[in-house]
Write a protein that holds these residues in place. Sequence first.
Motif: not given
Length: 125
Positions: A72-73, A77-78, A85-89
């Motif tokens: 969801r985040a 994403a800005p 954010l893709r890496h964190v997911t």
Amino acid sequence: HQRKLRVLEQLERETKELLRPAVREAGYPGVESAERISEGAALGARLANAPWQELMRSTRIELERLVEDFERAERLAPAGKEPLLRHVTAQERALLEFATRELAGDARQDSLEPVIALLRTSPID
């Protein structure tokens, strides 16, 4: 299980370092507080004696929720932060796959494979 835990720790550490510049850019200090370090140590002490299968079951449940949250985040994403954010997911998905493989107990399948695939450096043995 010590090697597995060290490899998981390495992924967490690498991801933390990858996030640090974005955290600072957002106006946060980018350093861990003594309180958070103490909380982590206390949690580690509580989990140290948990049976491995039980630990993996609870980890999988938590990671299923986290993967959904991070997906969801990603959509929010800005501009320019999407790859981060893709890496964190992807990290959370790799940890979830690790826990799932551990619970399956399939010796033909390396449970660390999805985690190692995300490491920037060779795993610490």
